[in-house]
Design an enzyme around this catalytic site. Structure first.
Site: not given
Length: 145
Positions: A45, A59-62
């Protein structure tokens, strides 16, 4: 936002954003929110679009494909006193990050979490409070307001 002490890491240090994202993901895995494949999806991502949000947070997320790796909605919070750059080689600004929120939302709950984090962190004073927090309990209290 239901945070537990094991979701929070204070006083972290990372040389690269990839290291920081990996650690945020490892906390999600360790606490049973996601499968280990989700961590790779968080890095993927970041390669597609930066998860840097301004105001010294990321705000890292998949990816959307990684939704199958999410067991339960969860969040990890990493405090990085020395900061880590989320800038890409083509960026003209440094994009320094002091607080990372790793995110995994089941059944669309990530949008609600993103919104709550964005509203809280839109006030730079709140980010400073998180940055200055000395205990995990302090972080939980700040984000529970």
């Amino acid at each position: 936002m239901l945070l537990k002490e094991q979701d929070i890491l204070l006083g972290q240090e990372f040389a690269t954003k990839e290291e920081a994202i990996r650690k945020a993901g490892e906390v999600l895995v360790a606490n049973g929110y996601v499968d280990s494949e989700y961590v790779d999806a968080m890095l993927e991502r970041e390669n597609i679009v930066s998860t840097y949000m301004g105001n010294f947070i990321a705000i890292p997320h998949g990816t959307d494909d990684a939704k199958k790796s999410i067991k339960n909605t969860g969040i990890s919070v990493l405090q990085i006193p020395g900061g880590v750059s989320f800038a890409s080689p083509e960026d003209t600004e440094d994009k320094l990050v002091f607080i990372i929120f790793g995110l995994a939302g089941k059944d669309g709950e990530h949008l609600e979490l993103l919104s709550k984090i964005a509203i809280f962190c839109s006030d730079q004073e709140n980010v400073v409070k998180l940055f200055s927090a000395k205990t995990k309990e302090e972080v939980i209290n700040l984000l529970s307001e």
